[in-house]
Design a protein around this motif. Structure first.
Motif, PDB file in Angstrom:
ATOM      1  N   PRO A 172       0.793  -1.233   0.000  1.00 30.42           N
ATOM      2  CA  PRO A 172       0.000   0.000   0.000  1.00 30.42           C
ATOM      3  C   PRO A 172       0.820   1.274   0.000  1.00 30.42           C
ATOM      4  N   LEU A 173       1.989   1.254   0.617  1.00 29.67           N
ATOM      5  CA  LEU A 173       2.788   2.472   0.679  1.00 29.67           C
ATOM      6  C   LEU A 173       3.486   2.745  -0.641  1.00 29.67           C
ATOM      7  N   ALA A 174       3.953   1.690  -1.298  1.00 25.07           N
ATOM      8  CA  ALA A 174       4.532   1.858  -2.629  1.00 25.07           C
ATOM      9  C   ALA A 174       3.488   2.392  -3.599  1.00 25.07           C
ATOM     10  N   LEU A 175       2.268   1.861  -3.506  1.00 21.00           N
ATOM     11  CA  LEU A 175       1.200   2.331  -4.387  1.00 21.00           C
ATOM     12  C   LEU A 175       0.818   3.770  -4.049  1.00 21.00           C
ATOM     13  N   ALA A 176       0.725   4.081  -2.771  1.00 22.10           N
ATOM     14  CA  ALA A 176       0.376   5.450  -2.373  1.00 22.10           C
ATOM     15  C   ALA A 176       1.414   6.446  -2.872  1.00 22.10           C
ATOM     16  N   ALA A 177       2.706   6.097  -2.744  1.00 22.44           N
ATOM     17  CA  ALA A 177       3.762   6.977  -3.241  1.00 22.44           C
ATOM     18  C   ALA A 177       3.682   7.113  -4.757  1.00 22.44           C
ATOM     19  N   SER A 178       3.394   6.011  -5.452  1.00 19.57           N
ATOM     20  CA  SER A 178       3.270   6.051  -6.905  1.00 19.57           C
ATOM     21  C   SER A 178       2.152   6.986  -7.329  1.00 19.57           C
ATOM     22  N   LEU A 179       1.050   6.973  -6.603  1.00 23.30           N
ATOM     23  CA  LEU A 179      -0.070   7.846  -6.948  1.00 23.30           C
ATOM     24  C   LEU A 179       0.271   9.315  -6.705  1.00 23.30           C
ATOM     25  N   GLN A 180       1.042   9.591  -5.671  1.00 26.84           N
ATOM     26  CA  GLN A 180       1.469  10.976  -5.477  1.00 26.84           C
ATOM     27  C   GLN A 180       2.261  11.466  -6.685  1.00 26.84           C
ATOM     28  N   LEU A 181       3.112  10.592  -7.227  1.00 23.66           N
ATOM     29  CA  LEU A 181       3.845  10.945  -8.441  1.00 23.66           C
ATOM     30  C   LEU A 181       2.889  11.116  -9.612  1.00 23.66           C
ATOM     31  N   ALA A 182       1.947  10.186  -9.751  1.00 25.71           N
ATOM     32  CA  ALA A 182       1.028  10.214 -10.894  1.00 25.71           C
ATOM     33  C   ALA A 182       0.259  11.520 -10.979  1.00 25.71           C
ATOM     34  N   PHE A 183      -0.124  12.059  -9.831  1.00 25.52           N
ATOM     35  CA  PHE A 183      -1.013  13.217  -9.849  1.00 25.52           C
ATOM     36  C   PHE A 183      -0.282  14.547 -10.001  1.00 25.52           C
ATOM     37  N   CYS A 184       1.035  14.537  -9.987  1.00 28.38           N
ATOM     38  CA  CYS A 184       1.759  15.792 -10.238  1.00 28.38           C
ATOM     39  C   CYS A 184       2.687  15.678 -11.440  1.00 28.38           C
ATOM     40  N   THR A 185       2.510  14.635 -12.259  1.00 24.52           N
ATOM     41  CA  THR A 185       3.424  14.361 -13.369  1.00 24.52           C
ATOM     42  C   THR A 185       2.684  14.450 -14.700  1.00 24.52           C
ATOM     43  N   PRO A 186       3.000  15.435 -15.535  1.00 24.17           N
ATOM     44  CA  PRO A 186       2.262  15.598 -16.790  1.00 24.17           C
ATOM     45  C   PRO A 186       2.358  14.402 -17.720  1.00 24.17           C
ATOM     46  N   ASN A 187       3.520  13.716 -17.755  1.00 27.41           N
ATOM     47  CA  ASN A 187       3.722  12.623 -18.700  1.00 27.41           C
ATOM     48  C   ASN A 187       3.419  11.259 -18.095  1.00 27.41           C
ATOM     49  N   PHE A 188       2.617  11.220 -17.043  1.00 28.73           N
ATOM     50  CA  PHE A 188       2.143   9.950 -16.489  1.00 28.73           C
ATOM     51  C   PHE A 188       1.214   9.269 -17.485  1.00 28.73           C
ATOM     52  N   LEU A 189       1.354   7.929 -17.608  1.00 23.63           N
ATOM     53  CA  LEU A 189       0.533   7.151 -18.533  1.00 23.63           C
ATOM     54  C   LEU A 189      -0.473   6.270 -17.819  1.00 23.63           C
ATOM     55  N   ILE A 190       0.002   5.395 -16.940  1.00 20.50           N
ATOM     56  CA  ILE A 190      -0.864   4.406 -16.304  1.00 20.50           C
ATOM     57  C   ILE A 190      -0.134   3.851 -15.095  1.00 20.50           C
ATOM     58  N   GLN A 191      -0.903   3.344 -14.111  1.00 18.91           N
ATOM     59  CA  GLN A 191      -0.337   2.876 -12.854  1.00 18.91           C
ATOM     60  C   GLN A 191      -0.517   1.363 -12.690  1.00 18.91           C
ATOM     61  N   GLU A 192       0.582   0.672 -12.472  1.00 15.16           N
ATOM     62  CA  GLU A 192       0.504  -0.731 -12.063  1.00 15.16           C
ATOM     63  C   GLU A 192       0.072  -0.798 -10.604  1.00 15.16           C
ATOM     64  N   GLN A 193      -0.658  -1.854 -10.231  1.00 18.61           N
ATOM     65  CA  GLN A 193      -1.048  -2.049  -8.834  1.00 18.61           C
ATOM     66  C   GLN A 193      -1.277  -3.537  -8.603  1.00 18.61           C
ATOM     67  N   SER A 194      -1.189  -3.956  -7.350  1.00 18.17           N
ATOM     68  CA  SER A 194      -1.165  -5.400  -7.061  1.00 18.17           C
ATOM     69  C   SER A 194      -2.396  -5.897  -6.316  1.00 18.17           C
ATOM     70  N   ILE A 195      -3.453  -5.101  -6.227  1.00 16.02           N
ATOM     71  CA  ILE A 195      -4.656  -5.575  -5.535  1.00 16.02           C
ATOM     72  C   ILE A 195      -5.218  -6.765  -6.306  1.00 16.02           C
ATOM     73  N   GLY A 196      -5.306  -7.913  -5.638  1.00 17.85           N
ATOM     74  CA  GLY A 196      -5.835  -9.120  -6.259  1.00 17.85           C
ATOM     75  C   GLY A 196      -4.870  -9.834  -7.184  1.00 17.85           C
ATOM     76  N   ILE A 197      -3.590  -9.448  -7.183  1.00 18.80           N
ATOM     77  CA  ILE A 197      -2.625 -10.082  -8.084  1.00 18.80           C
ATOM     78  C   ILE A 197      -2.504 -11.573  -7.769  1.00 18.80           C
ATOM     79  N   HIS A 198      -2.225 -12.379  -8.780  1.00 23.04           N
ATOM     80  CA  HIS A 198      -2.360 -13.836  -8.663  1.00 23.04           C
ATOM     81  C   HIS A 198      -1.317 -14.483  -7.775  1.00 23.04           C
ATOM     82  N   TYR A 199      -0.177 -13.815  -7.523  1.00 19.97           N
ATOM     83  CA  TYR A 199       0.854 -14.509  -6.745  1.00 19.97           C
ATOM     84  C   TYR A 199       0.987 -14.024  -5.297  1.00 19.97           C
ATOM     85  N   HIS A 200       0.085 -13.178  -4.829  1.00 22.54           N
ATOM     86  CA  HIS A 200       0.097 -12.848  -3.407  1.00 22.54           C
ATOM     87  C   HIS A 200      -0.345 -14.064  -2.589  1.00 22.54           C
TER      88      HIS A 200
END
Length: 382
Positions: free
Chosen positions: A290-318
Protein backbone atom coordinates in the motif's frame (compact mmCIF):
# COMPACT_ATOMS: atom_id res chain seq x y z
CA UNK A 1 10.97 18.84 15.01
CA UNK A 2 13.44 15.96 15.19
CA UNK A 3 13.40 12.34 14.12
CA UNK A 4 13.48 10.16 17.22
CA UNK A 5 13.06 6.62 15.91
CA UNK A 6 13.03 4.55 12.70
CA UNK A 7 11.38 1.12 12.74
CA UNK A 8 10.96 -1.56 10.08
CA UNK A 9 8.34 -4.28 9.69
CA UNK A 10 8.62 -7.38 7.51
CA UNK A 11 5.07 -8.39 6.65
CA UNK A 12 3.37 -10.93 4.38
CA UNK A 13 3.33 -11.57 1.53
CA UNK A 14 6.89 -10.23 0.88
CA UNK A 15 6.94 -6.57 1.88
CA UNK A 16 8.98 -4.34 4.16
CA UNK A 17 7.55 -1.17 5.71
CA UNK A 18 9.42 1.56 7.57
CA UNK A 19 8.07 3.99 10.13
CA UNK A 20 9.73 7.30 11.03
CA UNK A 21 8.65 8.88 14.32
CA UNK A 22 9.25 12.47 15.38
CA UNK A 23 9.40 14.18 18.76
CA UNK A 24 6.20 16.13 18.13
CA UNK A 25 4.12 13.04 17.31
CA UNK A 26 4.13 13.10 13.52
CA UNK A 27 4.77 9.70 11.92
CA UNK A 28 5.70 8.89 8.34
CA UNK A 29 5.50 5.53 6.56
CA UNK A 30 7.39 4.15 3.58
CA UNK A 31 8.00 0.88 1.76
CA UNK A 32 11.69 0.05 1.23
CA UNK A 33 12.06 -3.40 -0.27
CA UNK A 34 13.76 -5.48 -2.91
CA UNK A 35 11.57 -8.48 -3.55
CA UNK A 36 13.50 -11.48 -2.27
CA UNK A 37 16.05 -9.33 -0.40
CA UNK A 38 13.85 -7.75 2.29
CA UNK A 39 16.20 -8.68 5.15
CA UNK A 40 19.18 -7.13 3.38
CA UNK A 41 17.28 -3.91 2.69
CA UNK A 42 16.07 -3.86 6.30
CA UNK A 43 19.67 -3.74 7.50
CA UNK A 44 20.46 -0.95 5.04
CA UNK A 45 17.48 1.10 6.26
CA UNK A 46 18.71 1.01 9.84
CA UNK A 47 22.29 1.81 8.82
CA UNK A 48 21.12 4.88 6.90
CA UNK A 49 18.75 5.95 9.66
CA UNK A 50 21.42 5.75 12.35
CA UNK A 51 23.99 7.58 10.24
CA UNK A 52 21.86 10.35 8.75
CA UNK A 53 18.33 10.63 10.13
CA UNK A 54 17.89 10.07 13.86
CA UNK A 55 18.12 13.44 15.59
CA UNK A 56 17.69 15.38 12.34
CA UNK A 57 14.90 17.63 11.08
CA UNK A 58 12.62 15.45 8.91
CA UNK A 59 11.56 18.39 6.73
CA UNK A 60 15.00 18.64 5.11
CA UNK A 61 13.85 15.99 2.65
CA UNK A 62 16.16 16.84 -0.23
CA UNK A 63 19.20 17.24 2.01
CA UNK A 64 18.51 13.83 3.53
CA UNK A 65 18.21 12.31 0.05
CA UNK A 66 21.54 13.82 -0.95
CA UNK A 67 23.27 12.49 2.15
CA UNK A 68 21.73 9.03 1.99
CA UNK A 69 22.64 8.58 -1.67
CA UNK A 70 26.02 10.36 -1.74
CA UNK A 71 27.32 10.20 1.83
CA UNK A 72 29.18 6.95 1.21
CA UNK A 73 32.05 6.29 -1.18
CA UNK A 74 30.23 3.20 -2.54
CA UNK A 75 26.84 4.19 -3.87
CA UNK A 76 23.80 2.94 -5.70
CA UNK A 77 22.50 -0.50 -6.49
CA UNK A 78 19.05 -1.90 -5.75
CA UNK A 79 19.56 -2.53 -2.04
CA UNK A 80 20.78 0.95 -1.13
CA UNK A 81 18.46 2.77 -3.54
CA UNK A 82 15.48 0.81 -2.20
CA UNK A 83 16.41 1.59 1.39
CA UNK A 84 16.65 5.27 0.46
CA UNK A 85 13.34 5.00 -1.42
CA UNK A 86 11.33 3.85 1.59
CA UNK A 87 12.89 6.40 3.91
CA UNK A 88 12.31 9.15 1.34
CA UNK A 89 8.64 8.12 1.06
CA UNK A 90 8.29 8.34 4.84
CA UNK A 91 9.92 11.78 4.91
CA UNK A 92 7.50 13.06 2.27
CA UNK A 93 4.68 11.53 4.32
CA UNK A 94 5.82 13.54 7.33
CA UNK A 95 6.28 16.70 5.26
CA UNK A 96 2.75 16.44 3.91
CA UNK A 97 1.34 15.90 7.38
CA UNK A 98 3.35 18.83 8.75
CA UNK A 99 1.94 21.17 6.09
CA UNK A 100 -1.50 19.57 5.93
CA UNK A 101 -1.28 18.68 2.24
CA UNK A 102 -0.79 15.66 -0.01
CA UNK A 103 2.78 15.16 -1.19
CA UNK A 104 1.76 15.87 -4.78
CA UNK A 105 0.53 19.31 -3.66
CA UNK A 106 4.01 20.04 -2.32
CA UNK A 107 5.49 18.89 -5.63
CA UNK A 108 3.60 21.43 -7.71
CA UNK A 109 -0.02 20.43 -7.37
CA UNK A 110 -2.31 18.11 -9.31
CA UNK A 111 -2.35 17.90 -13.09
CA UNK A 112 -5.23 15.37 -13.24
CA UNK A 113 -8.10 14.18 -11.08
CA UNK A 114 -7.91 10.44 -11.73
CA UNK A 115 -5.17 7.98 -12.70
CA UNK A 116 -5.75 5.04 -14.98
CA UNK A 117 -4.63 1.72 -13.52
CA UNK A 118 -4.05 -1.77 -14.84
CA UNK A 119 -4.16 -5.17 -13.21
CA UNK A 120 -2.24 -8.36 -13.85
CA UNK A 121 -3.71 -11.46 -15.43
CA UNK A 122 -2.15 -14.92 -15.33
CA UNK A 123 -2.93 -18.02 -17.32
CA UNK A 124 -0.73 -20.02 -19.65
CA UNK A 125 -3.29 -21.10 -22.24
CA UNK A 126 -5.09 -18.62 -24.53
CA UNK A 127 -8.48 -19.67 -23.17
CA UNK A 128 -7.33 -18.89 -19.62
CA UNK A 129 -6.00 -15.52 -20.72
CA UNK A 130 -9.25 -14.69 -22.50
CA UNK A 131 -11.34 -15.59 -19.44
CA UNK A 132 -9.15 -13.65 -17.01
CA UNK A 133 -9.03 -10.56 -19.19
CA UNK A 134 -12.79 -10.69 -19.69
CA UNK A 135 -13.25 -10.84 -15.91
CA UNK A 136 -11.19 -7.68 -15.46
CA UNK A 137 -13.14 -5.91 -18.20
CA UNK A 138 -16.32 -6.91 -16.36
CA UNK A 139 -14.81 -5.39 -13.19
CA UNK A 140 -14.38 -2.08 -14.99
CA UNK A 141 -10.70 -2.14 -15.98
CA UNK A 142 -9.71 -0.86 -19.39
CA UNK A 143 -6.14 -2.19 -19.28
CA UNK A 144 -4.33 -5.33 -18.14
CA UNK A 145 -0.81 -6.71 -18.22
CA UNK A 146 0.38 -10.28 -18.69
CA UNK A 147 3.59 -12.22 -19.14
CA UNK A 148 4.53 -12.76 -22.74
CA UNK A 149 5.87 -16.22 -22.09
CA UNK A 150 7.08 -18.65 -19.47
CA UNK A 151 10.60 -20.04 -19.46
CA UNK A 152 12.11 -19.17 -22.80
CA UNK A 153 15.23 -19.88 -24.82
CA UNK A 154 17.18 -16.78 -25.72
CA UNK A 155 16.10 -17.37 -29.33
CA UNK A 156 12.43 -18.42 -29.50
CA UNK A 157 11.47 -21.09 -32.02
CA UNK A 158 8.36 -21.16 -34.20
CA UNK A 159 6.26 -22.92 -31.55
CA UNK A 160 7.31 -20.34 -28.93
CA UNK A 161 6.35 -17.49 -31.23
CA UNK A 162 2.97 -19.02 -31.98
CA UNK A 163 2.23 -19.36 -28.26
CA UNK A 164 3.15 -15.71 -27.68
CA UNK A 165 0.91 -14.62 -30.52
CA UNK A 166 -1.98 -16.82 -29.36
CA UNK A 167 -1.94 -15.26 -25.89
CA UNK A 168 -1.90 -11.77 -27.38
CA UNK A 169 -4.75 -12.64 -29.73
CA UNK A 170 -6.82 -13.93 -26.80
CA UNK A 171 -6.25 -10.73 -24.83
CA UNK A 172 -7.18 -8.55 -27.78
CA UNK A 173 -10.37 -10.53 -28.40
CA UNK A 174 -11.44 -10.09 -24.77
CA UNK A 175 -10.61 -6.37 -24.68
CA UNK A 176 -11.89 -5.36 -28.07
CA UNK A 177 -10.44 -2.37 -29.94
CA UNK A 178 -10.95 0.10 -27.07
CA UNK A 179 -9.06 -1.75 -24.32
CA UNK A 180 -5.32 -2.07 -23.76
CA UNK A 181 -2.99 -4.85 -22.75
CA UNK A 182 0.73 -4.77 -22.02
CA UNK A 183 3.11 -7.69 -22.43
CA UNK A 184 6.01 -8.28 -20.02
CA UNK A 185 8.97 -10.29 -21.34
CA UNK A 186 11.04 -10.05 -18.10
CA UNK A 187 14.28 -9.83 -20.08
CA UNK A 188 14.01 -13.49 -21.09
CA UNK A 189 15.25 -13.01 -24.67
CA UNK A 190 18.45 -12.07 -26.39
CA UNK A 191 18.24 -8.94 -28.53
CA UNK A 192 17.67 -11.04 -31.66
CA UNK A 193 15.07 -13.15 -29.84
CA UNK A 194 13.29 -10.04 -28.58
CA UNK A 195 13.04 -8.64 -32.11
CA UNK A 196 11.41 -11.89 -33.22
CA UNK A 197 9.03 -12.00 -30.27
CA UNK A 198 7.99 -8.36 -30.49
CA UNK A 199 7.39 -8.78 -34.20
CA UNK A 200 4.65 -11.39 -33.74
CA UNK A 201 2.79 -9.01 -31.39
CA UNK A 202 2.43 -6.19 -33.91
CA UNK A 203 -0.99 -7.29 -35.30
CA UNK A 204 -2.50 -7.14 -31.79
CA UNK A 205 -1.24 -3.62 -30.91
CA UNK A 206 -0.35 -3.98 -27.22
CA UNK A 207 -0.07 -0.75 -25.26
CA UNK A 208 3.61 -1.51 -24.68
CA UNK A 209 6.09 -4.39 -24.61
CA UNK A 210 8.00 -4.43 -21.34
CA UNK A 211 11.64 -5.39 -20.72
CA UNK A 212 12.27 -7.23 -23.99
CA UNK A 213 15.94 -7.44 -22.97
CA UNK A 214 17.76 -7.42 -19.66
CA UNK A 215 18.62 -4.07 -18.08
CA UNK A 216 22.34 -4.79 -18.43
CA UNK A 217 21.73 -4.88 -22.20
CA UNK A 218 20.12 -1.43 -22.30
CA UNK A 219 22.96 -0.29 -24.56
CA UNK A 220 21.55 -2.74 -27.17
CA UNK A 221 17.90 -1.76 -26.71
CA UNK A 222 17.89 0.58 -29.70
CA UNK A 223 18.08 -2.48 -31.95
CA UNK A 224 14.68 -3.55 -30.57
CA UNK A 225 13.01 -0.14 -30.60
CA UNK A 226 14.23 0.43 -34.16
CA UNK A 227 12.79 -2.87 -35.36
CA UNK A 228 9.17 -2.35 -34.26
CA UNK A 229 6.36 0.16 -34.33
CA UNK A 230 5.22 -1.03 -30.89
CA UNK A 231 5.99 1.11 -27.82
CA UNK A 232 8.82 -0.44 -25.80
CA UNK A 233 8.93 -0.03 -22.01
CA UNK A 234 11.63 -0.63 -19.41
CA UNK A 235 12.83 0.75 -16.09
CA UNK A 236 11.78 -1.35 -13.11
CA UNK A 237 15.42 -2.46 -12.69
CA UNK A 238 16.93 0.97 -13.32
CA UNK A 239 17.38 3.01 -10.18
CA UNK A 240 18.51 6.54 -11.04
CA UNK A 241 18.49 9.26 -13.66
CA UNK A 242 21.91 8.11 -14.80
CA UNK A 243 20.68 4.54 -15.31
CA UNK A 244 17.54 5.48 -17.27
CA UNK A 245 19.35 7.86 -19.62
CA UNK A 246 20.65 5.12 -21.99
CA UNK A 247 17.12 3.71 -22.26
CA UNK A 248 15.76 7.14 -23.16
CA UNK A 249 18.46 7.55 -25.78
CA UNK A 250 17.62 4.07 -27.12
CA UNK A 251 14.11 5.23 -27.99
CA UNK A 252 11.87 3.65 -25.37
CA UNK A 253 8.33 5.00 -25.29
CA UNK A 254 7.55 4.25 -21.63
CA UNK A 255 9.70 4.37 -18.50
CA UNK A 256 8.67 2.30 -15.45
CA UNK A 257 10.59 3.50 -12.41
CA UNK A 258 9.63 1.83 -9.13
CA UNK A 259 8.94 4.23 -6.25
CA UNK A 260 10.28 1.64 -3.78
CA UNK A 261 13.48 0.97 -5.75
CA UNK A 262 14.48 4.15 -7.58
CA UNK A 263 15.18 6.49 -4.68
CA UNK A 264 11.60 7.26 -3.68
CA UNK A 265 9.49 10.26 -4.66
CA UNK A 266 12.50 12.56 -4.81
CA UNK A 267 14.38 10.68 -7.53
CA UNK A 268 11.43 9.35 -9.52
CA UNK A 269 10.08 12.89 -9.79
CA UNK A 270 13.37 13.84 -11.45
CA UNK A 271 13.35 10.70 -13.61
CA UNK A 272 9.87 11.67 -14.83
CA UNK A 273 11.05 15.19 -15.70
CA UNK A 274 14.02 13.78 -17.59
CA UNK A 275 11.73 11.41 -19.47
CA UNK A 276 9.49 14.31 -20.44
CA UNK A 277 12.38 15.91 -22.32
CA UNK A 278 12.50 12.75 -24.48
CA UNK A 279 8.70 12.70 -24.95
CA UNK A 280 8.54 9.47 -22.94
CA UNK A 281 5.62 8.49 -20.71
CA UNK A 282 5.85 7.27 -17.11
CA UNK A 283 4.08 4.11 -15.94
CA UNK A 284 5.32 3.43 -12.39
CA UNK A 285 6.18 -0.18 -11.63
CA UNK A 286 4.34 -1.32 -8.48
CA UNK A 287 3.60 -5.00 -7.76
CA UNK A 288 4.08 -4.16 -4.07
CA UNK A 289 2.13 -2.97 -1.05
CA UNK A 290 0.00 0.00 0.00
CA UNK A 291 2.79 2.47 0.68
CA UNK A 292 4.53 1.86 -2.63
CA UNK A 293 1.20 2.33 -4.39
CA UNK A 294 0.38 5.45 -2.37
CA UNK A 295 3.76 6.98 -3.24
CA UNK A 296 3.27 6.05 -6.90
CA UNK A 297 -0.07 7.85 -6.95
CA UNK A 298 1.47 10.98 -5.48
CA UNK A 299 3.84 10.95 -8.44
CA UNK A 300 1.03 10.21 -10.89
CA UNK A 301 -1.01 13.22 -9.85
CA UNK A 302 1.76 15.79 -10.24
CA UNK A 303 3.42 14.36 -13.37
CA UNK A 304 2.26 15.60 -16.79
CA UNK A 305 3.72 12.62 -18.70
CA UNK A 306 2.14 9.95 -16.49
CA UNK A 307 0.53 7.15 -18.53
CA UNK A 308 -0.86 4.41 -16.30
CA UNK A 309 -0.34 2.88 -12.85
CA UNK A 310 0.50 -0.73 -12.06
CA UNK A 311 -1.05 -2.05 -8.83
CA UNK A 312 -1.16 -5.40 -7.06
CA UNK A 313 -4.66 -5.57 -5.54
CA UNK A 314 -5.84 -9.12 -6.26
CA UNK A 315 -2.62 -10.08 -8.08
CA UNK A 316 -2.36 -13.84 -8.66
CA UNK A 317 0.85 -14.51 -6.75
CA UNK A 318 0.10 -12.85 -3.41
CA UNK A 319 -0.03 -15.41 -0.61
CA UNK A 320 -0.80 -14.84 3.06
CA UNK A 321 -1.90 -11.20 2.89
CA UNK A 322 -3.41 -8.62 0.60
CA UNK A 323 -2.60 -4.95 0.05
CA UNK A 324 -5.75 -3.69 1.75
CA UNK A 325 -5.05 -5.74 4.90
CA UNK A 326 -2.72 -3.00 6.13
CA UNK A 327 -4.89 0.01 5.27
CA UNK A 328 -7.19 1.60 7.85
CA UNK A 329 -9.46 3.14 5.22
CA UNK A 330 -9.33 1.33 1.84
CA UNK A 331 -11.49 3.97 0.13
CA UNK A 332 -8.38 5.69 -1.27
CA UNK A 333 -7.68 2.52 -3.27
CA UNK A 334 -11.21 1.96 -4.56
CA UNK A 335 -11.38 1.72 -8.34
CA UNK A 336 -13.70 3.88 -10.41
CA UNK A 337 -14.09 2.49 -13.94
CA UNK A 338 -10.49 1.29 -13.90
CA UNK A 339 -9.12 4.51 -12.37
CA UNK A 340 -7.95 5.66 -8.95
CA UNK A 341 -9.12 9.06 -7.79
CA UNK A 342 -6.78 11.76 -6.56
CA UNK A 343 -5.96 11.24 -2.87
CA UNK A 344 -6.56 14.32 -0.75
CA UNK A 345 -5.20 13.14 2.60
CA UNK A 346 -1.91 14.61 3.86
CA UNK A 347 1.45 13.10 3.01
CA UNK A 348 1.17 9.89 1.04
CA UNK A 349 -2.60 10.04 1.46
CA UNK A 350 -3.07 6.61 3.02
CA UNK A 351 -3.68 5.73 6.67
CA UNK A 352 -1.80 2.60 7.71
CA UNK A 353 -3.37 0.22 10.22
CA UNK A 354 -0.41 0.21 12.60
CA UNK A 355 -1.87 -2.51 14.80
CA UNK A 356 -2.19 -4.85 11.81
CA UNK A 357 1.37 -4.07 10.69
CA UNK A 358 2.86 -4.71 14.12
CA UNK A 359 0.90 -7.96 14.44
CA UNK A 360 2.12 -9.14 11.05
CA UNK A 361 5.77 -8.23 11.57
CA UNK A 362 7.94 -11.32 11.47
CA UNK A 363 5.20 -13.65 10.20
CA UNK A 364 6.22 -13.41 6.55
CA UNK A 365 7.96 -16.42 5.08
CA UNK A 366 11.28 -15.63 3.45
CA UNK A 367 10.35 -15.06 -0.19
CA UNK A 368 12.74 -15.57 -3.08
CA UNK A 369 11.91 -15.58 -6.75
CA UNK A 370 11.96 -18.96 -8.49
CA UNK A 371 15.16 -20.18 -10.06
CA UNK A 372 14.52 -21.60 -13.51
CA UNK A 373 16.69 -23.88 -15.63
CA UNK A 374 16.61 -24.83 -19.26
CA UNK A 375 16.16 -28.52 -20.18
CA UNK A 376 19.95 -28.82 -20.53
CA UNK A 377 20.39 -27.74 -16.90
CA UNK A 378 21.64 -24.21 -17.55
CA UNK A 379 20.25 -21.12 -15.87
CA UNK A 380 17.10 -19.58 -17.37
CA UNK A 381 15.82 -16.02 -16.75
CA UNK A 382 12.75 -15.80 -14.53
Amino acid sequence: MKITRVETFAVPPRWLFCRIETDDGLVGWGEPVVEGRAATVRTAVHELAEQFLVGADPLRVEDHWQLMTKGSFYRGGPVLSSAVAGLDQALWDIAGKAFGAPAHQLLGGPVRERARAYCWVGGDAPAEVRDQVAAQVEAGFTAVKMNGSGRMDRLPNVADLRRIAARAEAAREALGPEGDFAVDFHGRFSVAGAIRAVGVLEPYAPMFVEEPVLPEHTHLLERVTGATSLPVATGERLFSRAEVLPALRAGVAVLQPDLSHAGGLSETRRIAALAETYDVAIAPHCPLGPLALAASLQLAFCTPNFLIQEQSIGIHYHSGAELLDYVADPEVFRFHAGHLLRPTGPGLGVEIDERAVRAADGTAESWHNPVWRHPDGSFAEW
